[in-house]
Design a protein around this motif. Structure first.
Motif, short mmCIF file in Angstrom:
data_model
loop_
_atom_site.label_atom_id
_atom_site.label_comp_id
_atom_site.label_asym_id
_atom_site.label_seq_id
_atom_site.Cartn_x
_atom_site.Cartn_y
_atom_site.Cartn_z
N HIS A 147 -7.33 -17.28 -11.98
CA HIS A 147 -7.25 -16.88 -10.57
C HIS A 147 -8.62 -16.46 -10.05
CE1 HIS A 147 -5.77 -14.88 -6.96
NE2 HIS A 147 -6.43 -13.78 -7.32
N ASP A 148 -8.88 -16.74 -8.79
CA ASP A 148 -10.09 -16.28 -8.11
C ASP A 148 -9.66 -15.77 -6.73
OD1 ASP A 148 -12.47 -15.88 -6.74
OD2 ASP A 148 -13.43 -17.67 -7.56
N SER A 149 -9.79 -14.47 -6.52
CA SER A 149 -9.31 -13.88 -5.27
C SER A 149 -10.22 -14.19 -4.08
CB SER A 149 -9.21 -12.36 -5.42
OG SER A 149 -10.51 -11.77 -5.48
N GLY A 150 -11.48 -14.57 -4.37
CA GLY A 150 -12.45 -14.67 -3.30
C GLY A 150 -12.87 -13.28 -2.84
N TRP A 151 -13.95 -13.20 -2.08
CA TRP A 151 -14.43 -11.91 -1.60
C TRP A 151 -13.49 -11.36 -0.54
CZ3 TRP A 151 -18.15 -9.04 -3.76
CH2 TRP A 151 -19.02 -9.68 -4.64
N HIS A 152 -13.09 -10.11 -0.69
CA HIS A 152 -12.18 -9.47 0.27
C HIS A 152 -12.31 -7.96 0.16
CE1 HIS A 152 -9.98 -9.32 -3.53
NE2 HIS A 152 -9.19 -8.39 -2.99
N GLN A 153 -11.61 -7.25 1.01
CA GLN A 153 -11.58 -5.80 0.94
C GLN A 153 -10.26 -5.29 1.51
OE1 GLN A 153 -14.91 -4.41 3.23
NE2 GLN A 153 -14.23 -5.33 5.12
N HIS A 154 -9.92 -4.05 1.19
CA HIS A 154 -8.68 -3.44 1.66
C HIS A 154 -9.00 -2.16 2.45
CE1 HIS A 154 -6.87 -6.07 -1.32
NE2 HIS A 154 -7.58 -5.50 -2.26
N GLY A 155 -8.11 -1.83 3.36
CA GLY A 155 -8.25 -0.58 4.09
C GLY A 155 -7.83 0.61 3.26
N ARG A 156 -7.17 0.36 2.12
CA ARG A 156 -6.74 1.42 1.21
C ARG A 156 -7.55 1.36 -0.08
NH1 ARG A 156 -0.17 1.54 1.76
NH2 ARG A 156 -0.02 0.65 3.85
N GLY A 157 -7.53 2.46 -0.80
CA GLY A 157 -8.12 2.46 -2.12
C GLY A 157 -7.23 1.71 -3.09
#
Length: 255
Positions: free
Chosen positions: A29-39
């Motif tokens: 799996h490769d999620s790609g670059w991303h971010q979340h508003g939560r920890g």
């Protein structure tokens, strides 16, 4: 249960509950670059996960937990099959011990609590009952968990653009010839941008890759060869010096 198939749609920032736990099994799996508003708390229940961040990289075997603060760009890659667990927390649950990005030791109690939280339904009420107690124990354990030096800083100097951190870094002299920069300059760049000299950085890279390969099921002999050690005994001595454990004992603790 909060078990996700790889094809299930999921966006934690669109969910109402302040705490969300998930469990899933992924292959290559490769999620790609991303971010979340939560920890995010991330744990490899079986197998290993590679985490890439702006300016750093790490490997997460089953005896470690990663804490990724809200708004932190990251990329997760998996080379084989991994069962992973993840807990997402609203900022209201964050405290001083969950501030900067960290890799911490997974205790037996934390592992059990983490598993139970990850499998609870998405609509769980975290303000009362068993769910509140589980979360309190999880946060208490994290507060006292030992931080591990498993984050490898990656230099950004453009003179090192040809250094491929996916492959075994070459010896200093070889790198100097490859990129046309003196060994003294390379050393100065690494001390400035990573806090360690090139040799220490290369050894830290080899440790991360060794943990990744061992957790993926490769033998000590195969890992020693892959990382350029002259013999199994040389690799075992290196691993013991870096971690205080032999490779087999280290991975046995993760199992």
């Amino acid at each position: 249960m909060a078990w996700l198939a790889p094809s299930d749609p999921f966006d934690v920032d669109q969910m109402a509950q302040p705490v969300v736990g998930i469990a899933s099994r992924l292959v290559q799996h490769d999620s790609g670059w991303h971010q979340h508003g939560r920890g995010q708390l991330l744990f490899a229940f079986a197998g290993s996960i590679r985490i890439m961040l702006a300016g750093a990289t790490s490997v997460l075997p089953p005896i470690r937990v990663a804490w990724i603060p809200p708004g932190t760009p990251h990329r997760v890659t998996i080379r084989s099959e991994v069962e992973y667990r993840s807990i997402y927390l609203d900022e209201a649950y964050l405290s001083a011990h969950l501030s900067g990005l960290a890799i911490v030791t997974m205790s037996s109690l934390l592992s059990e609590v983490f598993e139970r939280i990850s499998l609870l339904p998405f609509d769980t009420d975290w303000s009362q009952g068993a769910a509140r107690n589980l979360l309190a124990v999880c946060l208490d354990e994290l507060a006292t968990a030992r931080q591990e030096p498993m984050l490898l800083p990656v230099p950004s100097d453009p003179r090192l653009a040809r250094l491929d951190i996916e492959e075994l870094p070459p010896e200093l002299e070889t790198l100097s010839h490859q990129i046309g920069v003196t060994t003294r300059t390379i050393s100065r760049i690494f001390r400035r941008e990573t806090g360690m000299n090139y040799q220490a950085w290369r050894q830290s890279w080899r440790l991360l890759r060794a943990v990744d390969l061992l957790a993926s099921g490769l033998s000590v002999t195969a890992v020693a060869s892959d990382l350029g050690f002259a013999s199994d005994s040389a690799f075992i001595a290196f691993f013991r010096q870096m971690t205080g454990e032999t490779p087999k004992r280290y991975i046995h603790k993760a199992g």
